[in-house]
Design a protein around this motif. Structure first.
Motif, PDB file in Angstrom:
ATOM      1  N   GLU A  59       0.810  -1.208   0.000  1.00  0.00           N
ATOM      2  CA  GLU A  59       0.000   0.000   0.000  1.00  0.00           C
ATOM      3  C   GLU A  59       0.848   1.265   0.000  1.00  0.00           C
ATOM      4  OE1 GLU A  59      -2.616  -0.476   3.316  1.00  0.00           O
ATOM      5  OE2 GLU A  59      -3.925  -1.848   2.250  1.00  0.00           O
ATOM      6  N   THR A  60       2.086   1.185   0.502  1.00  0.00           N
ATOM      7  CA  THR A  60       2.913   2.379   0.591  1.00  0.00           C
ATOM      8  C   THR A  60       4.097   2.330  -0.361  1.00  0.00           C
ATOM      9  OG1 THR A  60       4.212   1.410   2.394  1.00  0.00           O
ATOM     10  CG2 THR A  60       2.306   2.767   3.003  1.00  0.00           C
ATOM     11  N   GLU A  61       4.164   1.344  -1.220  1.00  0.00           N
ATOM     12  CA  GLU A  61       5.281   1.244  -2.144  1.00  0.00           C
ATOM     13  C   GLU A  61       5.272   2.423  -3.110  1.00  0.00           C
ATOM     14  OE1 GLU A  61       7.525  -2.150  -4.776  1.00  0.00           O
ATOM     15  OE2 GLU A  61       5.535  -2.562  -3.996  1.00  0.00           O
ATOM     16  N   THR A  62       6.441   2.953  -3.371  1.00  0.00           N
ATOM     17  CA  THR A  62       6.531   4.108  -4.258  1.00  0.00           C
ATOM     18  C   THR A  62       7.036   3.698  -5.630  1.00  0.00           C
ATOM     19  OG1 THR A  62       8.729   4.616  -3.398  1.00  0.00           O
ATOM     20  CG2 THR A  62       6.882   5.768  -2.397  1.00  0.00           C
ATOM     21  N   TYR A  63       6.615   4.472  -6.603  1.00  0.00           N
ATOM     22  CA  TYR A  63       6.965   4.216  -7.994  1.00  0.00           C
ATOM     23  C   TYR A  63       7.474   5.502  -8.629  1.00  0.00           C
ATOM     24  CZ  TYR A  63       4.647  -0.270  -7.715  1.00  0.00           C
ATOM     25  OH  TYR A  63       4.315  -1.548  -7.364  1.00  0.00           O
ATOM     26  N   LYS A  64       8.383   5.352  -9.562  1.00  0.00           N
ATOM     27  CA  LYS A  64       8.826   6.484 -10.370  1.00  0.00           C
ATOM     28  C   LYS A  64       8.066   6.421 -11.686  1.00  0.00           C
ATOM     29  CE  LYS A  64      12.682   9.184 -11.205  1.00  0.00           C
ATOM     30  NZ  LYS A  64      14.092   9.368 -10.990  1.00  0.00           N
ATOM     31  N   TYR A  65       7.463   7.535 -12.053  1.00  0.00           N
ATOM     32  CA  TYR A  65       6.718   7.661 -13.292  1.00  0.00           C
ATOM     33  C   TYR A  65       7.521   8.556 -14.237  1.00  0.00           C
ATOM     34  CZ  TYR A  65       2.640   6.075 -10.618  1.00  0.00           C
ATOM     35  OH  TYR A  65       1.760   5.356  -9.839  1.00  0.00           O
ATOM     36  N   ILE A  66       7.525   8.201 -15.513  1.00  0.00           N
ATOM     37  CA  ILE A  66       8.167   9.013 -16.536  1.00  0.00           C
ATOM     38  C   ILE A  66       7.117   9.276 -17.609  1.00  0.00           C
ATOM     39  CG2 ILE A  66      10.024   9.149 -18.229  1.00  0.00           C
ATOM     40  CD1 ILE A  66      11.521   7.065 -16.453  1.00  0.00           C
ATOM     41  N   ALA A  67       6.904  10.549 -17.928  1.00  0.00           N
ATOM     42  CA  ALA A  67       5.830  10.901 -18.866  1.00  0.00           C
ATOM     43  C   ALA A  67       6.241  12.080 -19.747  1.00  0.00           C
ATOM     44  CB  ALA A  67       4.565  11.253 -18.097  1.00  0.00           C
ATOM     45  N   ILE A  68       5.583  12.154 -20.893  1.00  0.00           N
ATOM     46  CA  ILE A  68       5.712  13.296 -21.794  1.00  0.00           C
ATOM     47  C   ILE A  68       4.304  13.825 -22.037  1.00  0.00           C
ATOM     48  CG2 ILE A  68       6.318  14.042 -24.123  1.00  0.00           C
ATOM     49  CD1 ILE A  68       8.493  11.922 -24.136  1.00  0.00           C
ATOM     50  N   PHE A  69       4.145  15.146 -21.927  1.00  0.00           N
ATOM     51  CA  PHE A  69       2.825  15.713 -22.175  1.00  0.00           C
ATOM     52  C   PHE A  69       2.940  17.085 -22.823  1.00  0.00           C
ATOM     53  CE2 PHE A  69       3.911  17.124 -17.885  1.00  0.00           C
ATOM     54  CZ  PHE A  69       3.552  18.460 -17.902  1.00  0.00           C
ATOM     55  N   THR A  70       1.846  17.532 -23.389  1.00  0.00           N
ATOM     56  CA  THR A  70       1.727  18.893 -23.897  1.00  0.00           C
ATOM     57  C   THR A  70       0.515  19.533 -23.245  1.00  0.00           C
ATOM     58  OG1 THR A  70       0.363  18.199 -25.784  1.00  0.00           O
ATOM     59  CG2 THR A  70       2.739  18.320 -26.149  1.00  0.00           C
ATOM     60  N   VAL A  71       0.536  20.838 -23.178  1.00  0.00           N
ATOM     61  CA  VAL A  71      -0.602  21.584 -22.643  1.00  0.00           C
ATOM     62  C   VAL A  71      -0.976  22.663 -23.654  1.00  0.00           C
ATOM     63  CG1 VAL A  71      -0.111  21.152 -20.208  1.00  0.00           C
ATOM     64  CG2 VAL A  71       0.935  23.115 -21.341  1.00  0.00           C
ATOM     65  N   THR A  72      -2.163  23.204 -23.511  1.00  0.00           N
ATOM     66  CA  THR A  72      -2.578  24.272 -24.413  1.00  0.00           C
ATOM     67  C   THR A  72      -1.739  25.516 -24.137  1.00  0.00           C
ATOM     68  OG1 THR A  72      -4.288  24.963 -22.862  1.00  0.00           O
ATOM     69  CG2 THR A  72      -4.949  23.441 -24.610  1.00  0.00           C
ATOM     70  N   ASN A  73      -1.594  26.348 -25.144  1.00  0.00           N
ATOM     71  CA  ASN A  73      -0.803  27.565 -25.021  1.00  0.00           C
ATOM     72  C   ASN A  73      -1.671  28.674 -24.429  1.00  0.00           C
ATOM     73  OD1 ASN A  73       1.170  29.478 -25.239  1.00  0.00           O
ATOM     74  ND2 ASN A  73       0.983  29.748 -27.444  1.00  0.00           N
ATOM     75  N   LYS A  74      -1.893  28.567 -23.114  1.00  0.00           N
ATOM     76  CA  LYS A  74      -2.660  29.596 -22.404  1.00  0.00           C
ATOM     77  C   LYS A  74      -2.064  29.778 -21.015  1.00  0.00           C
ATOM     78  CE  LYS A  74      -6.110  26.670 -20.278  1.00  0.00           C
ATOM     79  NZ  LYS A  74      -7.463  26.514 -19.837  1.00  0.00           N
ATOM     80  N   VAL A  75      -2.312  30.902 -20.439  1.00  0.00           N
ATOM     81  CA  VAL A  75      -1.767  31.234 -19.130  1.00  0.00           C
ATOM     82  C   VAL A  75      -2.231  30.222 -18.090  1.00  0.00           C
ATOM     83  CG1 VAL A  75      -1.760  32.966 -17.290  1.00  0.00           C
ATOM     84  CG2 VAL A  75      -1.651  33.688 -19.685  1.00  0.00           C
ATOM     85  N   GLY A  76      -1.289  29.646 -17.354  1.00  0.00           N
ATOM     86  CA  GLY A  76      -1.614  28.760 -16.244  1.00  0.00           C
ATOM     87  C   GLY A  76      -1.801  27.296 -16.587  1.00  0.00           C
TER      88      GLY A  76
END
Length: 95
Positions: free
Chosen positions: A15-32
């Motif tokens: 239940e407390t085991e930790t994992y390393k996640y590796i990801a690539i993402f894009t977001v919209t070109n807007k403030v915030g």
């Protein structure tokens, strides 16, 4: 009696085991828009260990973000996907 204690310790570890996640993402070109994604990581208690931005060719002012973060096995990626334009989980492994 010892086997029950051992089972309880093993269950607690899962239940407390930790994992390393590796990801690539894009977001919209807007403030915030990047901030929204980073706030999700903060809210869930994930520890971001790396972030890189790379420009997207032929799309001025748009970037892909490469991130590495540590979280538990039950980390909900759907919320991250909801706040990104594209999301690819490259890998996830136990640390």
């Amino acid at each position: 009696m010892e086997s029950k204690d051992l089972k309880a310790k093993n269950l607690e570890k899962i239940e407390t085991e930790t994992y390393k996640y590796i990801a690539i993402f894009t977001v919209t070109n807007k403030v915030g828009s990047l901030l929204e994604v980073l706030e999700i990581l903060k809210k869930t208690g994930a520890n971001m260990t790396k972030i890189e931005s790379k420009p997207i060719p032929d799309k001025p002012w748009e970037y892909k973000f490469y991130v590495e973060f540590v979280g538990n096995e039950k980390f909900d990626l759907d919320e991250l996907k909801h706040h990104t334009s594209s999301f690819d989980l490259i890998g996830m492994f136990s640390v």
